[in-house]
Design a protein around this motif. Structure first.
Motif, short mmCIF file in Angstrom:
data_model
loop_
_atom_site.label_atom_id
_atom_site.label_comp_id
_atom_site.label_asym_id
_atom_site.label_seq_id
_atom_site.Cartn_x
_atom_site.Cartn_y
_atom_site.Cartn_z
N THR A 39 0.87 -1.18 0.00
CA THR A 39 0.00 0.00 0.00
C THR A 39 0.90 1.22 0.00
O THR A 39 1.75 1.36 0.89
CB THR A 39 -0.91 0.01 1.24
OG1 THR A 39 -1.72 -1.17 1.25
CG2 THR A 39 -1.80 1.24 1.23
N ASN A 40 0.74 2.09 -0.98
CA ASN A 40 1.65 3.23 -1.10
C ASN A 40 1.22 4.39 -0.20
O ASN A 40 0.29 4.29 0.60
CB ASN A 40 1.81 3.65 -2.56
CG ASN A 40 0.56 4.33 -3.12
OD1 ASN A 40 -0.46 4.49 -2.44
ND2 ASN A 40 0.64 4.72 -4.37
N TYR A 41 1.90 5.52 -0.35
CA TYR A 41 1.68 6.68 0.53
C TYR A 41 0.26 7.21 0.47
O TYR A 41 -0.23 7.84 1.41
CB TYR A 41 2.66 7.80 0.15
CG TYR A 41 2.24 8.59 -1.07
CD1 TYR A 41 1.80 9.91 -0.94
CD2 TYR A 41 2.28 8.03 -2.34
CE1 TYR A 41 1.42 10.64 -2.06
CE2 TYR A 41 1.89 8.75 -3.45
CZ TYR A 41 1.46 10.05 -3.30
OH TYR A 41 1.07 10.77 -4.40
N ALA A 42 -0.44 6.96 -0.66
CA ALA A 42 -1.79 7.46 -0.84
C ALA A 42 -2.86 6.42 -0.53
O ALA A 42 -4.04 6.64 -0.77
CB ALA A 42 -1.96 7.97 -2.27
N GLY A 43 -2.42 5.27 0.00
CA GLY A 43 -3.37 4.21 0.33
C GLY A 43 -3.77 3.35 -0.85
O GLY A 43 -4.72 2.57 -0.76
N ARG A 44 -3.03 3.46 -1.94
CA ARG A 44 -3.34 2.70 -3.15
C ARG A 44 -2.50 1.43 -3.20
O ARG A 44 -1.31 1.44 -2.90
CB ARG A 44 -3.06 3.57 -4.38
CG ARG A 44 -3.43 2.95 -5.71
CD ARG A 44 -2.99 3.87 -6.84
NE ARG A 44 -3.31 3.34 -8.15
CZ ARG A 44 -4.40 3.66 -8.85
NH1 ARG A 44 -5.27 4.53 -8.32
NH2 ARG A 44 -4.63 3.14 -10.03
N GLY A 45 -3.10 0.31 -3.58
CA GLY A 45 -2.38 -0.95 -3.68
C GLY A 45 -1.56 -1.02 -4.96
O GLY A 45 -2.09 -0.79 -6.04
N VAL A 46 -0.28 -1.26 -4.84
CA VAL A 46 0.61 -1.38 -5.99
C VAL A 46 1.48 -2.62 -5.82
O VAL A 46 1.62 -3.16 -4.72
CB VAL A 46 1.51 -0.14 -6.16
CG1 VAL A 46 0.68 1.10 -6.44
CG2 VAL A 46 2.37 0.08 -4.92
N GLU A 47 2.06 -3.09 -6.95
CA GLU A 47 2.95 -4.25 -6.86
C GLU A 47 4.40 -3.83 -7.05
O GLU A 47 4.69 -2.73 -7.50
CB GLU A 47 2.54 -5.33 -7.88
CG GLU A 47 1.94 -4.82 -9.16
CD GLU A 47 2.96 -4.51 -10.24
OE1 GLU A 47 4.16 -4.43 -9.91
OE2 GLU A 47 2.56 -4.35 -11.39
N LEU A 48 5.30 -4.74 -6.69
CA LEU A 48 6.73 -4.45 -6.68
C LEU A 48 7.47 -5.01 -7.89
O LEU A 48 8.70 -4.98 -7.93
CB LEU A 48 7.37 -5.01 -5.41
CG LEU A 48 6.87 -4.44 -4.08
CD1 LEU A 48 7.40 -5.28 -2.92
CD2 LEU A 48 7.31 -3.00 -3.92
N TYR A 49 6.74 -5.49 -8.87
CA TYR A 49 7.39 -6.15 -10.00
C TYR A 49 8.28 -5.20 -10.81
O TYR A 49 9.25 -5.63 -11.42
CB TYR A 49 6.36 -6.79 -10.92
CG TYR A 49 5.47 -7.79 -10.22
CD1 TYR A 49 5.98 -8.63 -9.22
CD2 TYR A 49 4.13 -7.91 -10.55
CE1 TYR A 49 5.16 -9.54 -8.58
CE2 TYR A 49 3.31 -8.82 -9.92
CZ TYR A 49 3.82 -9.63 -8.93
OH TYR A 49 3.01 -10.53 -8.29
N GLY A 50 7.93 -3.93 -10.83
CA GLY A 50 8.73 -2.97 -11.58
C GLY A 50 10.17 -2.91 -11.08
O GLY A 50 11.11 -2.81 -11.87
N GLY A 51 10.35 -2.99 -9.77
CA GLY A 51 11.68 -2.96 -9.20
C GLY A 51 12.48 -4.20 -9.53
O GLY A 51 13.67 -4.13 -9.88
N LEU A 52 11.83 -5.36 -9.43
CA LEU A 52 12.51 -6.61 -9.77
C LEU A 52 12.90 -6.62 -11.24
O LEU A 52 14.00 -7.05 -11.61
CB LEU A 52 11.59 -7.80 -9.46
CG LEU A 52 11.15 -7.98 -8.00
CD1 LEU A 52 10.17 -9.13 -7.88
CD2 LEU A 52 12.36 -8.21 -7.11
#
Length: 276
Positions: A39-52
């Motif tokens: 959950t990011n700073y704005a409370g939105r769910g995001v995934e971490l695949y971009g970093g990998l």
């Protein structure tokens, strides 16, 4: 013209490999997909695949870069992958209550083996290993380790809003592309990988996380180390140590990120939120 073509080839290779990896990770998530969502700073769910994906893309492009000695490529790829692996471990096991360099040092003094300590020791060791391959003099090897680990930490330090770390990598890496030699080729990889995930990052579909931020930072730090002799290494190391000491004043400083020019670039492409 040949030098420009080489930099472009490495950058495009990094971007292409990143997009391919990103697509594969989204279609076939590693282990459990929920482990790679935040959950990011704005409370939105995001995934971490971009970093990998960015870590894999940058490392792949460096490994295949022509015009860079095998020893140098090995050092840069090893530093990026080790930093990314340590970051990924922290993504999965890190505690929000223990963030920042000071907290990691405190845990180390208390002999607590936290995910932050894993990053501190792991990325530091990777930097020293890379330094041993890139430089002949012991003092230069240590300075190279500081530059690589410090750059990895600095990129992660600014990763507080969507797209901020990717933009930082592009902004810092772009001037190195104007140079000749292996440093320019090495810098093209993290710049290309960061550019490949920037749109998805600012759109809050993905985020770099510690894995992506540390990997791109270490790759960029390797390029900086290759480009500099003793004096340059000292100056870069001093600046990075100062950033580390400043800590939260950089990562969450309202004056810095609210400055007119900085705010415009920082907010470019980002979704509007009442949270800043």
């Amino acid at each position: 013209m040949k030098a420009q073509s080489g930099r472009l080839s490495v950058g495009l290779a990094a971007a292409g490999a990143t997009r391919v990896a990103y697509g594969q990770l989204r279609r076939r998530p590693p282990v459990e997909a929920r482990m790679w969502r935040r959950t990011n700073y704005a409370g939105r769910g995001v995934e971490l695949y971009g970093g990998l994906a960015a870590a894999a893309g940058a490392a792949t492009a460096v490994a295949a870069a022509r015009g860079v000695a095998l020893r140098t490529r090995f050092a840069a790829v090893g530093a990026a992958l080790a930093a990314g692996a340590c970051g990924a471990y922290d993504d999965q096991h890190g505690s929000p209550a223990e963030r920042g360099f000071g907290a990691h040092l405190k845990a180390l003094r208390e002999r607590r083996f936290t995910s932050g300590v894993v990053k501190l020791l792991g990325i530091g060791a990777a930097g020293l290993a890379a330094g041993a391959l890139l430089k002949a003099d012991p003092a230069d090897q240590v300075l190279t380790a500081v530059v690589i680990a410090g750059t990895a930490h600095a990129v992660n330090l600014v990763d507080m809003r969507p797209g901020r770390a990717a933009k930082a990598v592009i902004a810092v890496g772009a001037p190195w592309l104007l140079r000749r030699g292996p440093a320019a080729l090495l810098a093209a990889a993290p710049v290309g990988a960061a550019a490949a995930v920037l749109r998805d990052d600012v759109s809050e579909r993905t985020m770099l996380g510690d894995a992506g931020a540390h990997a791109l930072g270490a790759a960029l730090g390797s390029a900086i180390a290759v480009a500099n002799g003793r004096t340059g290494l000292v100056l870069h190391a001093a600046a990075l140590v100062a950033m580390t000491v400043a800590g939260d004043r950089i990562s969450a400083g309202k004056r810095l990120w609210g400055a007119p020019g900085v705010r415009h670039v920082d907010s470019w492409g980002r979704l509007a939120h009442p949270y800043g």
